[in-house]
Design a protein around this motif. Structure first.
Motif, PDB file in Angstrom:
ATOM      1  N   MET A 154      47.990 -74.268  23.020  1.00 47.88           N
ATOM      2  CA  MET A 154      48.813 -73.753  21.921  1.00 47.88           C
ATOM      3  C   MET A 154      48.655 -74.657  20.699  1.00 47.88           C
ATOM      4  O   MET A 154      48.691 -75.871  20.818  1.00 47.88           O
ATOM      5  CB  MET A 154      50.278 -73.716  22.366  1.00 47.88           C
ATOM      6  N   THR A 155      48.456 -74.037  19.524  1.00 45.63           N
ATOM      7  CA  THR A 155      48.295 -74.798  18.284  1.00 45.63           C
ATOM      8  C   THR A 155      49.665 -75.156  17.723  1.00 45.63           C
ATOM      9  O   THR A 155      50.588 -74.362  17.757  1.00 45.63           O
ATOM     10  CB  THR A 155      47.550 -73.954  17.232  1.00 45.63           C
ATOM     11  N   THR A 156      49.769 -76.378  17.195  1.00 49.86           N
ATOM     12  CA  THR A 156      51.010 -76.784  16.542  1.00 49.86           C
ATOM     13  C   THR A 156      51.037 -76.203  15.132  1.00 49.86           C
ATOM     14  O   THR A 156      50.059 -76.346  14.388  1.00 49.86           O
ATOM     15  CB  THR A 156      51.091 -78.319  16.447  1.00 49.86           C
ATOM     16  N   PRO A 157      52.124 -75.548  14.758  1.00 50.30           N
ATOM     17  CA  PRO A 157      52.176 -74.976  13.409  1.00 50.30           C
ATOM     18  C   PRO A 157      52.359 -76.044  12.344  1.00 50.30           C
ATOM     19  O   PRO A 157      53.033 -77.050  12.570  1.00 50.30           O
ATOM     20  CB  PRO A 157      53.403 -74.055  13.456  1.00 50.30           C
ATOM     21  N   HIS A 158      51.724 -75.857  11.192  1.00 52.64           N
ATOM     22  CA  HIS A 158      52.078 -76.677  10.036  1.00 52.64           C
ATOM     23  C   HIS A 158      52.442 -75.756   8.875  1.00 52.64           C
ATOM     24  O   HIS A 158      51.798 -74.732   8.639  1.00 52.64           O
ATOM     25  CB  HIS A 158      50.977 -77.678   9.672  1.00 52.64           C
ATOM     26  N   MET A 193      49.439 -67.623  22.091  1.00 49.22           N
ATOM     27  CA  MET A 193      49.560 -68.539  20.944  1.00 49.22           C
ATOM     28  C   MET A 193      50.885 -69.292  20.947  1.00 49.22           C
ATOM     29  O   MET A 193      51.036 -70.286  20.232  1.00 49.22           O
ATOM     30  CB  MET A 193      49.507 -67.746  19.613  1.00 49.22           C
ATOM     31  N   HIS A 197      53.459 -67.887  19.667  1.00 45.72           N
ATOM     32  CA  HIS A 197      53.908 -67.529  18.319  1.00 45.72           C
ATOM     33  C   HIS A 197      54.199 -66.038  18.300  1.00 45.72           C
ATOM     34  O   HIS A 197      53.291 -65.240  18.568  1.00 45.72           O
ATOM     35  CB  HIS A 197      52.831 -67.890  17.298  1.00 45.72           C
ATOM     36  N   SER A 226      53.536 -70.572   8.157  1.00 46.82           N
ATOM     37  CA  SER A 226      52.630 -71.596   8.700  1.00 46.82           C
ATOM     38  C   SER A 226      51.240 -71.013   8.937  1.00 46.82           C
ATOM     39  O   SER A 226      51.026 -69.795   8.814  1.00 46.82           O
ATOM     40  CB  SER A 226      53.168 -72.133  10.030  1.00 46.82           C
ATOM     41  N   ASN A 227      50.326 -71.894   9.306  1.00 52.82           N
ATOM     42  CA  ASN A 227      48.970 -71.479   9.681  1.00 52.82           C
ATOM     43  C   ASN A 227      49.002 -70.451  10.813  1.00 52.82           C
ATOM     44  O   ASN A 227      48.133 -69.585  10.894  1.00 52.82           O
ATOM     45  CB  ASN A 227      48.148 -72.702  10.090  1.00 52.82           C
ATOM     46  N   LEU A 228      49.988 -70.529  11.699  1.00 52.95           N
ATOM     47  CA  LEU A 228      50.042 -69.576  12.812  1.00 52.95           C
ATOM     48  C   LEU A 228      50.384 -68.165  12.335  1.00 52.95           C
ATOM     49  O   LEU A 228      49.933 -67.182  12.937  1.00 52.95           O
ATOM     50  CB  LEU A 228      51.055 -70.032  13.869  1.00 52.95           C
TER      51      LEU A 228
END
Ligand SMILES: C[C@H](O)[C@H](O)[C@H]1CNC2=NC(N)=NC(=O)C2=N1
Length: 102
Positions: free
Chosen positions: A1-5, A59, A61, A85-87
């Protein structure tokens, strides 16, 4: 899972302008984007939602969405960062690609 920024400044402006070309608009009063998807029928709408749901879970998300018959109104924002965010950008492009059948 990607961390949102959280998207800010130029990154945010560039993302919003690219998304606008695909029918996404900023939501008034929230740091969020929205789009209405219209399909041929309920089966297509729900099939699309099912594919998106599997990706969303993967994701970590999840969209806010509202389905009536063959339309799905989607709002994307990231609660964990308090805004866009990027997500959300990644999710928006997945949704567009699935709706195009590509
Ligand atoms: C722990 C879990 O991954 C987080 O709560 C995720 C779940 N899905 C999410 N979805 C959205 N849209 N925003 C979030 O901040 C978010 N956070």
């Amino acid at each position: 899972m990607t961390t949102p920024h959280k998207l800010t400044g130029d990154d945010r402006a560039n993302a919003l302008s690219a998304l606008a070309n695909h029918g996404w608009a900023e939501v008034e009063g929230r740091d969020a984007i929205a789009k209405r998807f219209t399909f041929d029928d309920f089966n297509d709408a729900f099939g699309w939602m099912t594919r998106v749901a599997l990706v969303a879970e993967h994701m970590g998300h999840h969209p806010e969405w509202f389905n009536v018959y063959k339309t799905v109104e989607v709002t994307l924002t990231t609660h964990d960062v308090g805004g866009l965010s990027n997500l959300d950008v990644a999710m928006a492009s997945k949704m567009d690609r699935f709706a195009d059948g590509t």
